[in-house]
Design a protein around this motif. Structure first.
Motif, mmCIF file in Angstrom:
data_model
loop_
_atom_site.group_PDB
_atom_site.id
_atom_site.type_symbol
_atom_site.label_atom_id
_atom_site.label_comp_id
_atom_site.label_asym_id
_atom_site.label_seq_id
_atom_site.Cartn_x
_atom_site.Cartn_y
_atom_site.Cartn_z
ATOM 1 N N SER A 1 0.811 -1.303 -0.224
ATOM 2 C CA SER A 1 0.097 -0.188 0.329
ATOM 3 C C SER A 1 1.168 1.340 -0.007
ATOM 4 C CB SER A 1 -1.126 -0.414 1.401
ATOM 5 O OG SER A 1 -1.470 -0.906 1.381
ATOM 6 N N TYR A 2 1.938 0.971 0.531
ATOM 7 C CA TYR A 2 3.326 2.266 0.752
ATOM 8 C C TYR A 2 3.218 2.697 -0.691
ATOM 9 C CZ TYR A 2 1.115 3.254 6.353
ATOM 10 O OH TYR A 2 0.956 3.275 7.005
ATOM 11 N N LEU A 3 3.721 1.391 -1.250
ATOM 12 C CA LEU A 3 4.500 1.977 -2.641
ATOM 13 C C LEU A 3 3.178 2.200 -3.426
ATOM 14 C CD1 LEU A 3 7.317 0.477 -3.461
ATOM 15 C CD2 LEU A 3 5.850 -1.872 -4.439
ATOM 16 N N ARG A 4 2.290 1.749 -3.273
ATOM 17 C CA ARG A 4 1.210 2.751 -4.054
ATOM 18 C C ARG A 4 2.326 4.327 -4.425
ATOM 19 N NH1 ARG A 4 -2.723 0.427 -6.084
ATOM 20 N NH2 ARG A 4 -4.121 2.163 -6.089
ATOM 21 N N TYR A 5 2.731 4.665 -3.412
ATOM 22 C CA TYR A 5 3.116 6.241 -3.285
ATOM 23 C C TYR A 5 3.926 6.590 -4.720
ATOM 24 C CZ TYR A 5 0.895 8.530 1.145
ATOM 25 O OH TYR A 5 -0.513 8.475 1.837
ATOM 26 N N PHE A 6 4.254 5.533 -5.048
ATOM 27 C CA PHE A 6 5.484 6.257 -5.740
ATOM 28 C C PHE A 6 5.657 5.248 -6.868
ATOM 29 C CE2 PHE A 6 7.233 6.473 -1.325
ATOM 30 C CZ PHE A 6 7.661 7.242 -1.045
ATOM 31 N N VAL A 7 4.431 3.857 -6.903
ATOM 32 C CA VAL A 7 4.598 3.104 -8.148
ATOM 33 C C VAL A 7 3.144 2.236 -8.243
ATOM 34 C CG1 VAL A 7 5.125 0.730 -9.268
ATOM 35 C CG2 VAL A 7 7.192 2.518 -8.277
ATOM 36 N N ASP A 8 2.281 2.962 -9.064
ATOM 37 C CA ASP A 8 1.073 2.624 -10.256
ATOM 38 C C ASP A 8 0.682 1.129 -9.547
ATOM 39 O OD1 ASP A 8 -1.889 2.758 -9.760
ATOM 40 O OD2 ASP A 8 -1.518 3.546 -11.443
ATOM 41 N N VAL A 9 1.320 -0.052 -8.651
ATOM 42 C CA VAL A 9 0.769 -1.425 -8.464
ATOM 43 C C VAL A 9 -0.260 -1.837 -7.824
ATOM 44 C CG1 VAL A 9 3.419 -1.580 -9.946
ATOM 45 C CG2 VAL A 9 2.683 -1.754 -6.935
ATOM 46 N N PRO A 10 -0.605 -2.998 -7.995
ATOM 47 C CA PRO A 10 -1.194 -3.591 -6.521
ATOM 48 C C PRO A 10 -0.601 -3.900 -5.804
ATOM 49 C CG PRO A 10 -2.330 -4.505 -9.027
ATOM 50 C CD PRO A 10 -0.722 -3.651 -9.272
ATOM 51 N N ALA A 11 -1.248 -3.615 -4.272
ATOM 52 C CA ALA A 11 -0.794 -3.988 -2.817
ATOM 53 C C ALA A 11 0.111 -5.101 -3.143
ATOM 54 C CB ALA A 11 -1.507 -3.088 -1.867
#
Length: 531
Positions: free
Chosen positions: A114-124
């Motif tokens: 979920s936090y990775l989505r701040y930088f890369v638009d990928v599913p959690a």
């Protein structure tokens, strides 16, 4: 390439590495979420709730410290419980902890996604999968590489919270730190943030990879809990001082809001990076703890022997693979908020077992050596474990009924697995008395080589235990003679030599519980003195 596993885990961890692991397990993503909800309960006195929860956790931490000093084993809670409870109960405790750690690894890795989505638009789920692959590679590389990464990540986690505290220092006094706080509200918030401290207990699974574990593990456990408590209290005070209780309670990302209000800028991204580091560390440590617990259970025969084998890097590769596979299955489900209740249930059950074990052993084995001893005892009853059991009873009403139901089902499944493994396990070979096989002729002498071979099977580290090889050999000699002459012991010479179970016990257990072994202890000492 074929695997040629060494004898066991490698002892290489010191106080710093073990403490860092404890802090990394405790300070996960919880503080980034729970602070707002706890403030809604306790108002400006939320920092007191963290202090109370830390103190309540310390009651059980003392019990863990005493048991870890007595039985420094990767088997952890399973190893402790089997000392006082039937095997199926101990297995169920170990099963619950392994399952809870796998679920926790999945939940935290999803948080990373979920936090990775701040930088890369990928599913959690995709982000969680990437994290699981990465931490698996690190875990398979052995405890040294894992410990180095954990130390670095834990330092970053601590630094991130220290920055929040530093931001709040100039604002201390701007808001009251007690307004809106009631006894009921503080206790309710304490029950809520109690789970922000869960994880300190899994430090003990590193016992077989720690130098001087009877001294280091208790110190690291209590030190990690103390550091985490101070950080939590400081962050809570900073949050109240910067935002005030109302805004903090309503914040979706409380720490990001604290930074944004105090310094502005890219606060959300900074908090996301720190949270990704925290979730990475917690996932790695949860997988490490679960694999070591499997290793310890396999070493005693409770789980298949394959889970007790290590790879060339002295890591339990099969156990790591199994827990990662379980975590990956939960990740594929996606929303595991309901299943995560198993972790909450397991914490309560295991804490009950650990505290009850400490109390029981004080009666059953009062004279056994305890390098760390829970303070404040009335008669033979240690007060902190009694208080910890009372705290657990008070906390139970706050547990989600769904979590209780799922945890009960998980426990029953664990018991069923135990029964199945017992039925599938081949009977241990036993030489009949009077056998004509010359290889099974009764022994009359235990040599130093025999004792050393048995010590290797038992994974005894003579740099750690409180006895020497010659003492061990003398004990085996006495037990060999006694076992043959005692009509009440259905045990063969071969059993004594290959397992050394009773020989090891006579060196470790206490006189007034094992009276028979006390006699052998005195005889062994006389034998050593005459040698």
């Amino acid at each position: 390439m074929s695997e040629t596993p060494p004898l066991g885990l490698r002892r290489s961890l010191g106080l710093v590495e073990v403490t860092a692991s404890g802090v990394g397990l405790i300070i996960g993503a919880g503080i980034y979420v729970l602070l707002a909800a706890a403030t809604a309960e306790a108002g400006a006195a939320v920092w007191i709730a963290f202090l109370v929860a830390g103190g309540l956790s310390a009651l059980t931490a003392l019990s863990y410290a005493e048991l870890a000093s007595m039985y420094p084993s990767a088997g952890a809670e399973y190893e402790y419980t089997r000392r006082v409870a039937p095997p199926w109960v101990a297995f169920a405790i170990g099963w619950l902890m392994i399952l809870a750690l796998a679920v926790a690894a999945a939940a935290v890795s999803l948080g990373f996604g979920s936090y990775l989505r701040y930088f890369v638009d990928v599913p959690a789920q995709a982000g969680a999968g990437v994290l699981l692959v990465g931490v698996t590679a690190v875990a398979m590389g052995g405890i040294e590489s894992s410990a180095r990464l954990t130390t670095v990540l834990s330092a970053v986690q601590i630094l991130g919270l220290v920055v929040i505290i530093a931001i709040g220092v100039p604002h201390v006094g701007d808001e009251s730190l007690v307004d809106g706080g009631t006894v009921g509200g503080v206790l309710g918030a304490s029950a809520l943030v109690f789970f922000a401290f869960v994880g300190f207990d899994e430090v003990i699974t590193l016992s077989e990879e720690t130098t001087q574990p009877t001294r280091t593990i208790p110190r690291a456990l209590l030190l990690a809990l103390g550091v985490s408590t101070l950080l939590y209290v400081g962050v809570a005070i900073a949050g109240i001082s910067v935002l005030g209780p109302d805004l903090l309670a309503a914040a979706e990302q409380p720490l990001a809001d604290v930074m944004s209000t105090a310094v502005g800028g890219v606060s959300g991204e900074v908090v996301a990076v720190v949270a990704m580091i925290a979730t990475t560390n917690t996932t790695l440590l949860a997988i490490t703890a679960a694999s070591r617990l499997q290793f310890g259970m396999a070493s005693t025969g409770a789980l298949p022997a394959a889970l007790g084998r290590v790879n060339r890097r002295r890591a339990p590769g099969r156990a790591i693979g199994l827990v990662v596979a379980a975590a990956a299955c939960f990740v594929l489900v996606g929303d595991i908020s309901v299943v995560a209740g198993v972790t909450d249930f397991s914490v309560y059950v295991v804490f009950i077992a650990v505290n009850a074990t400490v109390i029981t052993l004080r009666f059953w084995q009062p004279n056994r050596r305890r390098p760390f001893r829970v303070p404040a005892t009335v008669g033979r009853v240690p007060i902190p474990p009694v208080l910890a059991l009372g705290v657990t009873a008070v906390m139970v009403p706050f547990l989600d009924p769904v979590a209780i139901g799922l945890g009960t089902v998980a426990t029953l499944i664990g018991i069923a697995v135990y029964v199945a493994l017992e039925r599938l396990r081949p009977p241990a070979p036993r030489a009949p008395r009077g056998s004509d096989d010359p290889n099974m002729a009764p022994r009359t002498t235990i040599t130093a080589d025999d004792a050393a071979a048995t010590a290797t099977v038992l994974q005894i580290d003579f740099d750690v235990v409180e006895f020497e090889l010659e003492e061990f050999r003398a004990g085996m000699q006495i037990e060999l003679q006694h076992g043959r002459g005692d009509p009440d012991t259905n045990i063969t010479d071969d059993d004594l030599l290959t397992t050394g179970k009773i020989a090891l016990a006579h060196l470790n257990e206490i006189p007034d519980y094992y009276t028979r072994l006390a006699v052998m202890t005195r005889a062994a000492r006389r034998h050593q003195a005459d040698s």
